[in-house]
Design an enzyme around this catalytic site. Structure first.
Site, PDB file in Angstrom:
ATOM      1  N   ASP A 224       0.765  -1.514   0.096  1.00  0.00           N
ATOM      2  CA  ASP A 224      -0.065   0.108  -0.124  1.00  0.00           C
ATOM      3  C   ASP A 224       0.922   1.413   0.141  1.00  0.00           C
ATOM      4  OD1 ASP A 224      -2.805   1.250   0.561  1.00  0.00           O
ATOM      5  OD2 ASP A 224      -1.798   1.870   2.349  1.00  0.00           O
TER       6      ASP A 224
ATOM      7  N   GLU B  79       1.291  -0.562  -5.023  1.00  0.00           N
ATOM      8  CA  GLU B  79       0.378   0.583  -5.381  1.00  0.00           C
ATOM      9  C   GLU B  79       1.295   2.079  -5.571  1.00  0.00           C
ATOM     10  OE1 GLU B  79      -3.379   3.213  -3.745  1.00  0.00           O
ATOM     11  OE2 GLU B  79      -1.686   2.711  -2.407  1.00  0.00           O
TER      12      GLU B  79
HETATM   13  C1  GLC Z   1      -4.083   3.516  -0.303  1.00  0.00           C
HETATM   14  C2  GLC Z   1      -5.379   2.660  -0.283  1.00  0.00           C
HETATM   15  C3  GLC Z   1      -6.516   3.711   0.213  1.00  0.00           C
HETATM   16  C4  GLC Z   1      -5.877   4.057   1.654  1.00  0.00           C
HETATM   17  C5  GLC Z   1      -4.547   4.439   1.731  1.00  0.00           C
HETATM   18  C6  GLC Z   1      -4.041   4.498   3.068  1.00  0.00           C
HETATM   19  O1  GLC Z   1      -4.071   4.257  -1.345  1.00  0.00           O
HETATM   20  O2  GLC Z   1      -5.848   2.145  -1.643  1.00  0.00           O
HETATM   21  O3  GLC Z   1      -7.753   3.038   0.295  1.00  0.00           O
HETATM   22  O4  GLC Z   1      -6.954   5.024   2.315  1.00  0.00           O
HETATM   23  O5  GLC Z   1      -3.802   3.821   0.748  1.00  0.00           O
HETATM   24  O6  GLC Z   1      -3.645   3.470   3.621  1.00  0.00           O
END
Ligand code: GLC
Length: 574
Positions: free
Chosen positions: A225, A297
């Site tokens: 993440d 991500e």
């Molecule tokens: C990422 C996730 C999102 C979350 C953020 C903080 O962007 O996809 O849903 O709020 O991280 O963990």
């Protein structure tokens, strides 16, 4: 004779080495993201859970998936729906228990499905034991998070101002004052999500232990993440430099107000990815089994993606997400040329260098694809994506064309509007769309569930579901497999509206998609007249198509009605 034998032997070796050149499982995987709150509720409390997922796992095989990634299922006060973790090595009771998770993994293994979990290393919940210990400056936890004294407030003597002007993702200062510790802590996301301090080696160790815990339980990898947010700039004197204004908005509360040169994509992040990759690779060396995979991500440029993938000596994420598609799908004037540019952006850089591709069309932070590209083009996108080389990443519900739910949220600055694309999965036309036995689900079920659901679509030949299944099936045939250095793949816009993909080397498939609302005739667009004289057979058609599967046609006579997308297979002369 000896010569003949040695030649034969050479060919055996060669063909075996070709076999070993076979793609690793993740290179052309069909990945399905499950948002556990919304997929299947087994106990009737209106919230999805692990037992529900296990119960329905066969469905992933039915639609041709090879792996699934579960959004966070760990203990959490749910300030950010599980992205605020209070215990990294336990399951939250709303989702079930560790035993339920083991049962899920067991069933997945039996079905031949890989399971990846979310790994959220940037921050914890403010209710995490580690944070509580850090507030109390307990031994070993003092510097576990990013703490700072702040600046003296000239207007209010004795009071402190935040250490820098940084703005959090969801708006407002990135710094929160803690009365007990008499310091500010940093939070890139909500104030309930304090950021870890990766300049502290103990945090590295703690995160590796988290990875090990889930690897030991049998997961096949992780989606990491918020990768670009791991580090922030600190000057030698221990202060944090202000970020410059972006000029994009006047709203000083909004994250876009600043240019994130000190809070995102700091150089240390790449090293951190290499560290986790090395850990996973070593785990495989020691414990055997298939490759454990890292997805990352990161909404970043292809140049940064390149670094996150690796530099030839060190490797990071196997699959840093390709979010260029997401950006493209938001464009109101999306057409075949823009689609080509977006595909080329990746193919000419990342694919060319690393032979790795992935195409993200949706996730839990975005509106549904149909709401971004127009419902009439959602099947077109699913077909094209499956025909591109590499990995498809399908957010649950996109295969049946689910739409976002729109409702008044109290304060959309808080990120609550992200829930619009997270409504319960539509299994059938029963109560709560078969998601739950309760009529009260955590988010409302979309109103269209009587028509848009798995059960109904299974029975309709040209439903989104059946089109999705057919394109995923083709994706896993030899002709559509990752083509690596060999030929067998070309693509391009034939005009503003028509996009073409050609796959296969022995066999030949043409995927033709009409992005526009006009009739298009292919003959006029073909570069070679000879090509046009070949015969093709329709093997996949969308619901708008006036054609039928099995129809035969000369390529030059093909026409596409508005939004029609077809897959044609060349008929080889006997
Ligand atoms: C990422 C996730 C999102 C979350 C953020 C903080 O962007 O996809 O849903 O709020 O991280 O963990």
């Amino acid at each position: 004779m000896i010569k003949i034998l040695s030649v034969a032997f050479f060919f055996i070796i060669l063909s075996e080495s070709c076999l070993t050149l076979k793609s690793d499982w993740w290179e052309d995987a069909s990945l399905y993201q499950i948002y556990p709150r919304s997929w299947k509720d087994s106990d009737g409390n209106g919230i999805g859970d692990l037992k529900g997922i296990t119960e329905k796992l066969d469905y992933l095989r039915e639609i041709g998936m090879t792996a699934t990634w579960l959004s966070p299922i760990f203990e959490s006060p749910m300030a950010d729906n599980g992205y605020d973790i209070s215990n990294f090595t336990n399951i939250d009771p709303i989702f079930g228990t560790l035993e339920d998770f083991d049962a899920l993994l067991k069933k997945a293994k039996n079905l031949g499905l890989k399971v990846l979990v979310d790994f959220v290393p940037n921050h914890s919940s403010d209710e995490c034991e580690w944070f509580k210990k850090s507030i109390n400056r307990e031994d070993g936890y003092d510097d576990f998070y990013v703490w700072a004294d702040g600046k003296d407030d000239p207007q209010n003597p004795g009071k402190k101002l935040p250490p820098s002007n940084w703005i959090s993702i969801f708006g407002g200062s990135m710094w929160e004052w803690n009365e007990k510790r008499q310091q500010f802590y940093l939070h890139q996301f909500y104030k309930e999500q304090p950021d870890f301090n990766f300049r502290n080696p103990k945090v590295h160790t703690a995160m590796l232990e988290v990875l090990k815990f889930w690897l030991d339980r049998g997961v096949d990898g992780f989606r990491i993440d918020a990768v670009p947010h791991m580090y922030e700039k600190i000057l030698e004197d221990g202060t944090f430099p202000d970020e410059p204004l972006s000029g994009e908005t006047d709203d000083s509360n909004c994250q876009d107000f600043l240019k994130h040169i000190y809070t995102q994509e700091q150089y240390e992040t790449v090293e951190l990815l290499y560290e986790w990759r090395e850990f996973l690779d070593e785990y495989k060396r020691v414990h055997g089994g298939d490759t454990r995979v890292l997805l990352a991500e990161a909404y970043v440029s292809v140049e940064t993606i390149d670094q996150y993938y690796g530099n030839g000596t060190h490797f990071g994420a196997h699959l840093p997400f390709n979010f260029n598609f997401d950006a493209m799908l938001k464009l109101p004037h999306l057409n075949a040329r823009i689609f080509e540019e977006t595909v080329s952006l990746w193919m000419d850089s990342i694919w060319k260098k690393h032979k790795m591709g992935n195409w993200v069309v949706g996730n839990h932070d975005l509106l549904r694809v149909g709401d971004r590209v127009g419902e009439e083009r959602k099947d077109l996108i699913n077909i094209l994506v499956a025909a591109l080389p590499g990995v498809t990443i399908t957010y649950y519900g996109e295969e049946i064309g689910m739409t976002s739910i729109f409702y008044d949220c109290e304060d959309c600055l808080t990120g609550e509007e992200r829930n619009f694309g997270r409504s319960p999965f539509q299994w059938n036309d029963d109560i709560s769309a078969g998601f739950s036995s309760s009529p009260n689900t955590w988010l409302p079920v979309a109103e269209n569930y009587k028509k848009v659901n798995v059960k109904v679509q299974r029975g309709v030949a040209r439903s989104s579901l059946n089109i999705f299944k057919a394109s995923q099936k083709l994706k896993h045939t030899a002709a559509f497999k990752a083509f690596k250095d060999k030929g067998g793949f070309s693509y391009g816009a034939l005009n503003e509206n028509v996009f073409q993909i050609i796959r296969g080397s022995n066999e030949e498939y043409r995927i033709l998609a009409n992005f526009g609302n006009k009739l298009e005739t292919i003959g006029a667009l073909l570069s070679s007249h000879k090509d046009g004289r070949n015969y093709f057979e329709y093997i996949l058609v969308t619901c708008y198509s006036p054609h039928n599967i099995g129809d035969r046609v000369r390529l030059e006579s093909v026409f596409l009605v508005p939004f029609e997308t077809v897959i044609l297979k060349k008929i080889l002369k006997k």
